[in-house]
Design an enzyme around this catalytic site. Structure first.
Site, short mmCIF file in Angstrom:
data_model
loop_
_atom_site.label_atom_id
_atom_site.label_comp_id
_atom_site.label_asym_id
_atom_site.label_seq_id
_atom_site.Cartn_x
_atom_site.Cartn_y
_atom_site.Cartn_z
N HIS A 181 -2.12 7.02 3.60
CA HIS A 181 -0.58 7.15 4.12
C HIS A 181 -0.14 8.66 3.24
CE1 HIS A 181 -1.24 3.53 5.12
NE2 HIS A 181 -0.67 2.33 4.54
N CYS A 184 0.72 -1.59 -0.30
CA CYS A 184 0.37 -0.46 0.06
C CYS A 184 0.89 1.12 0.25
CB CYS A 184 -0.61 -0.07 1.46
SG CYS A 184 0.00 -0.48 3.13
#
Length: 372
Positions: A261, A159
């Site tokens: 993120h 990710c």
């Protein structure tokens, strides 16, 4: 409901359907224009139960109607034989053997797990970055014993890797190879799965270590940005070193953010003089990957959205833009040590996980790699 360009609805299955990534697959696929959820697989303790009884549902929307009356099966290919694509949200501990079994049964597996990312015959595809690596599927099928007609494994990236390689690809397309990249991540707790990091560890805190994450970012980037080389005998390999000069240094941190993120990135280009910050902004805005031009329904309108505000992107404000399918970039500026530095935000449970697998499957359908 719109359909596949050839007028078909396409049956798909989900492995690890009760887990965090599996739940995200369900929420996205329940609204898909041509994929239809046909089979759900999970552990033996969930098998035989109705999905709402088997899943500890943690999404912000209710369980979609399409799966409320579905029975969860064991992760056995015999329940998935009618599926043109099987999405794997399995944990790495279980994914390896199960995904291999499904490939052996001549099923197309789109995996979110790490197990086969290093495999020299398995494409590691960020769909907004390196869709050309789909060309390795035919070799994977041919080299399998016995050879496969339909089955394969295709993985999406970690990710954190996914979020920052998209702007890297856009910059390389415009300005040539990047030779050095420094990236520092601030990664959301949802990246650790459920139940994840304990509250006593993450509240009022930053954890400057995520096991294996820095190594994954450093080598995955080389496989994604590298080309495909062909030997004298016609065998193709992922060219991770000779074609590409890139060196990557990653520092990964867990922060008290639920989703999204954030990464601070600095790069140096091989070409001198390097581009200006304004040239980089323009290149990022203009970048249009194959997933957009070919008409993948889950692809974002903007692969990269460039913010002009000095304090964006921010997870709370920007992680659900375009349903989390694109990335947001901001603070593009000159780096006094390298050349250019910027901030990138990616929704780790969308483009960083399930959404990537779904776009990879859409690409495979539309490019004829999967024939439904």
């Amino acid at each position: 409901m719109s359909k596949h360009p050839e007028g078909k609805h396409i049956k798909v299955g989900i492995l690890g359907a009760t887990g965090t990534v599996g739940q995200r697959f369900i929420t996205l696929l329940a609204q898909h224009p041509f994929f239809i959820i046909h089979a759900l697989g999970a552990s033996t303790r969930s098998a035989g139960k109705l999905y709402p009884k088997a899943a500890n549902w943690k999404q912000t929307t209710p369980i979609p109607a399409i799966v409320r009356d579905m029975i969860v099966h064991e992760c056995d290919p015999r329940y998935f034989v009618d599926c043109a694509a099987v999405f794997s949200g399995l944990d790495a501990d279980a994914a390896g053997d199960i995904e291999s079994t499904f490939r052996n049964a001549d099923l197309a597996v789109f995996s979110n797990a790490k197990n086969y990312r290093r495999d020299p015959h398995v494409p590691l595809i960020v769909p907004l970055a390196n869709a050309s690596h789909l060309s390795m599927i035919s070799q994977q099928r041919a080299l399998h014993q016995p050879p496969l007609s339909k089955g394969f494994i295709l993985t999406n990236a970690n990710c954190s890797t996914t979020g920052y390689v998209i702007p890297l690809v856009a910059m390389e397309k415009a300005f040539g190879p990047i030779e050095t990249c420094m990236v520092t991540t601030m990664q959301a707790i949802s990246g650790a799965g459920y139940p994840g990091v304990s509250s006593l560890d993450i509240l009022d805190n930053v954890v400057p270590y995520i096991s294996g994450e820095e190594e994954k970012m450093e080598w995955e980037t080389l496989k994604i940005l590298g080309g495909i080389a062909e030997a004298d005998d016609g065998t193709k390999t992922f060219d991770m070193h000779s074609r590409h000069p890139l060196r990557v240094s990653a520092s990964c941190n867990r922060v008290p953010v639920i989703d999204g993120h954030t990464m601070c990135v600095s790069v140096r280009f091989s070409r001198r003089p390097p581009p200006s910050p304004q040239q980089v902004r323009e290149a990022l805005v203009a970048y249009t990957p194959l997933a957009q031009t070919i008409g993948c329904p889950s692809a974002p309108v903007h692969a990269i959205f460039v913010h002009e505000e000095p304090d964006r992107p921010q997870p709370r404000l920007d992680r659900y833009y375009q349903d989390g399918a694109g990335v947001s970039v901001g603070r593009v500026r000159q780096c006094p040590v390298l050349d250019i530095k910027f901030v990138v935000l990616a929704n780790n449970v969308s483009i960083g996980a399930a959404t990537s697998s779904i776009i990879n499957a859409e690409l495979s359908i539309l490019k004829g790699v999967v024939v439904a």
